[in-house]
Scaffold this active site. Structure first.
Site, PDB file in Angstrom:
ATOM      1  N   GLU A 136      12.455  44.740  12.459  1.00 45.28           N
ATOM      2  CA  GLU A 136      12.320  43.821  13.586  1.00 45.28           C
ATOM      3  C   GLU A 136      11.184  42.851  13.264  1.00 45.28           C
ATOM      4  O   GLU A 136      10.013  43.201  13.342  1.00 45.28           O
ATOM      5  CB  GLU A 136      12.002  44.592  14.867  1.00 45.28           C
ATOM      6  N   GLU A 138       8.860  39.738  13.971  1.00 45.39           N
ATOM      7  CA  GLU A 138       8.322  38.833  14.985  1.00 45.39           C
ATOM      8  C   GLU A 138       7.772  37.588  14.295  1.00 45.39           C
ATOM      9  O   GLU A 138       7.365  37.628  13.126  1.00 45.39           O
ATOM     10  CB  GLU A 138       7.216  39.535  15.778  1.00 45.39           C
ATOM     11  N   GLU A 189       8.424  37.331  22.823  1.00 44.69           N
ATOM     12  CA  GLU A 189       7.528  38.476  22.634  1.00 44.69           C
ATOM     13  C   GLU A 189       6.291  38.357  23.523  1.00 44.69           C
ATOM     14  O   GLU A 189       6.191  37.469  24.356  1.00 44.69           O
ATOM     15  CB  GLU A 189       7.136  38.611  21.153  1.00 44.69           C
ATOM     16  N   GLU A 196      11.125  37.224  18.808  1.00 43.51           N
ATOM     17  CA  GLU A 196      11.733  38.263  17.976  1.00 43.51           C
ATOM     18  C   GLU A 196      13.244  38.151  18.058  1.00 43.51           C
ATOM     19  O   GLU A 196      13.812  37.937  19.139  1.00 43.51           O
ATOM     20  CB  GLU A 196      11.288  39.654  18.451  1.00 43.51           C
ATOM     21  N   HIS A 245       8.379  46.075  12.603  1.00 41.00           N
ATOM     22  CA  HIS A 245       8.695  47.489  12.780  1.00 41.00           C
ATOM     23  C   HIS A 245       9.984  47.789  12.020  1.00 41.00           C
ATOM     24  O   HIS A 245      10.969  47.060  12.159  1.00 41.00           O
ATOM     25  CB  HIS A 245       8.882  47.824  14.261  1.00 41.00           C
ATOM     26  N   GLU A 336      10.797  55.010  13.345  1.00 41.00           N
ATOM     27  CA  GLU A 336      10.364  53.608  13.334  1.00 41.00           C
ATOM     28  C   GLU A 336       8.928  53.557  12.831  1.00 41.00           C
ATOM     29  O   GLU A 336       8.024  54.096  13.469  1.00 41.00           O
ATOM     30  CB  GLU A 336      10.460  53.024  14.740  1.00 41.00           C
ATOM     31  N   ARG A 338       5.718  51.368  12.356  1.00 42.25           N
ATOM     32  CA  ARG A 338       5.303  50.197  13.116  1.00 42.25           C
ATOM     33  C   ARG A 338       4.202  49.361  12.459  1.00 42.25           C
ATOM     34  O   ARG A 338       3.824  48.323  12.992  1.00 42.25           O
ATOM     35  CB  ARG A 338       4.843  50.647  14.504  1.00 42.25           C
TER      36      ARG A 338
END
Length: 447
Positions: A136, A138, A189, A196, A245, A336, A338
């Site tokens: 993911e 950002e 975000e 994102e 992440h 996940e 991070r």
């Protein structure tokens, strides 16, 4: 005629598509050791030879590649990565393929990030495993690349008119989908002008290629809108930084290796040992997943950044999160990580994460109990009680931790490992000798 999403399996498929859709140029893409995209264009008439012999280039000009006296490199295009560039004009379109880098004698080149990931995936495949990733990424949108004034004051999940990047995100999604990238959703975000767009998970090598494509598409589409997109981890003081992440899982014979219906956390012994491997080696691979001086401006308590080496299910202050199990969604069981940021080299990032997890499985590392309390508010005594350590606090500390790691050296190979360490120490030295505006403002009036 609309250009389709291609699913080329070999060179013949590519040559046919180039002719049928009147492709004007094909860009050959690869990355240096820091994950910076490199590219050169090939005309259609050169493609057949390129598939057979590759295209030569000067490796001494690529960061972390060869010395001048051994600089000849060969780019071998991967036909399965052929896609048309969605942001370029549709008339006589331009396409791209990712390349594997070889030496003149046809051997994979040790400094090729894609080859590094392939090596770890080969080890994974020998055990019968398939490694999936879902990063993911950002990013921020600014007016240009010289200032960090936000384009909006929106926050998490805000809608227009607070979210002024909605149209840009929409066009990014359209462009990605035209290139065969499956998108799940997008949103504003936490920080002003921060966004994102989440992609559907895929096998790791394909996902690393997709991640590179994502970064290019985001920047190109933003530029068409008169904006500048950045994946800088922490561009604005006092605001949340941008993370990447990475959701990850292992499958074997079509079944999720991490899932166990009888466990209270619905995690199998392999899943627990994999997570334990990630936690044990996190400090060692931080220099790969967070490779910039600026990365450690994000990794501080108080900004939703995962500083502390622990795992949890609901607690987002932990380094690793295991999303809660939903009945009937066994295949979705995953962990996940991070800490990585979107300015990392995705090939090396996925490689060191997988290597750490596999090490945990091979050595049967024991996973401690999850920490659901807010770690940010724990004092040192509470951290010690839970056995919680923290990630390196600076690029220098991360580089020194990596220097001692046999796991990271083995994963990256001696060439990339040495060149990356040297580059990071050089970057740290350049940074630490700077006199910043903070120092001028703080010390000049009083000293």
């Amino acid at each position: 005629m609309d250009t389709p999403i291609f699913n080329c399996k070999n060179a013949d498929d590519v040559l046919k598509a180039v002719k049928e859709y009147d492709i004007s140029f094909v860009q050959f893409w690869f990355v240096d050791i820091l994950g910076t995209l490199k590219s050169f264009q090939v005309t259609p008439r050169e493609l057949e030879a390129a598939f057979e012999e590759g295209m030569g280039f000067d490796g001494s000009s690529i960061l972390g590649f060869a010395r001048v006296e051994e600089s000849d490199m060969i780019a071998m295009p991967d036909p399965t990565t052929f896609q048309v560039l969605a942001w370029r004009p549709s008339e006589r379109p331009v396409a791209r393929m990712f390349c594997d880098i070889h030496t003149p004698d046809g051997q994979p080149y040790a400094a090729d990030s894609r080859y590094c990931l392939r090596r770890v995936l080969r080890k994974c495949a020998e055990k019968g495993y398939t490694y999936y990733c879902g990063p993911e990424l950002e990013f921020f949108l600014f007016g240009n690349d010289r200032a960090t004034e936000p384009l909006d004051q929106g926050g998490y999940f805000d809608a227009p008119p607070l979210d002024l990047g909605n149209n840009i995100r929409r066009d990014i999604i359209f462009a990605l989908e035209k290139m065969g990238v499956a998108i799940e959703y997008s949103h504003h975000e936490v920080a002003p002008s921060q966004h994102e767009i989440d992609m559907r998970y895929a096998e790791a090598l394909k996902m690393a290629d997709i991640t590179m494509t994502y970064r290019v598409v985001v920047k190109e589409v933003a530029r068409k809108h008169g904006a500048y997109a950045t994946f800088m981890p922490k561009p604005i003081y006092g605001q949340n930084g941008s993370g990447m992440h990475v959701h990850q899982s292992l499958f074997k014979n079509g079944k999720n290796l991490f899932f166990d219906p009888s466990d209270k956390y619905h995690l199998s012994p392999d899943g627990k040992s994999y997570i334990a491997g990630i936690l044990k080696h996190a400090r060692e691979f931080a220099c790969v997943t967070n490779q910039w001086v600026n990365s450690y401006k994000r990794l501080v308590p108080g900004y939703e950044a995962p500083v502390y080496v622990a795992w949890a299910r609901r607690n987002r202050s932990a380094l690793v999160r295991v999303p809660m199990y939903k009945p009937g969604k066994e295949a979705a069981t995953r962990m996940e990580l991070r800490c990585p940021d979107p300015a990392a080299n995705p090939y090396l990032t996925f490689a060191v994460m997988l290597a750490a997890g596999l090490k945990g499985m091979e050595q049967n590392y024991v996973l401690p109990e999850p920490v659901e309390a807010d770690i940010f508010h724990m004092d040192q005594a509470a951290l010690d009680k839970h056995g919680i350590t923290s990630l390196p606090g600076s690029l220098f500390e991360a580089a020194e931790e990596m220097k001692k790691s046999e796991l990271v050296r083995e994963t990256l190979g001696d060439h990339i490992f040495t060149k990356l360490y040297e580059n990071k120490i050089m970057e740290w030295d350049r940074y630490r000798t700077q006199v910043t505006q903070y120092e001028i403002d703080r010390y000049l009036p009083v000293l």
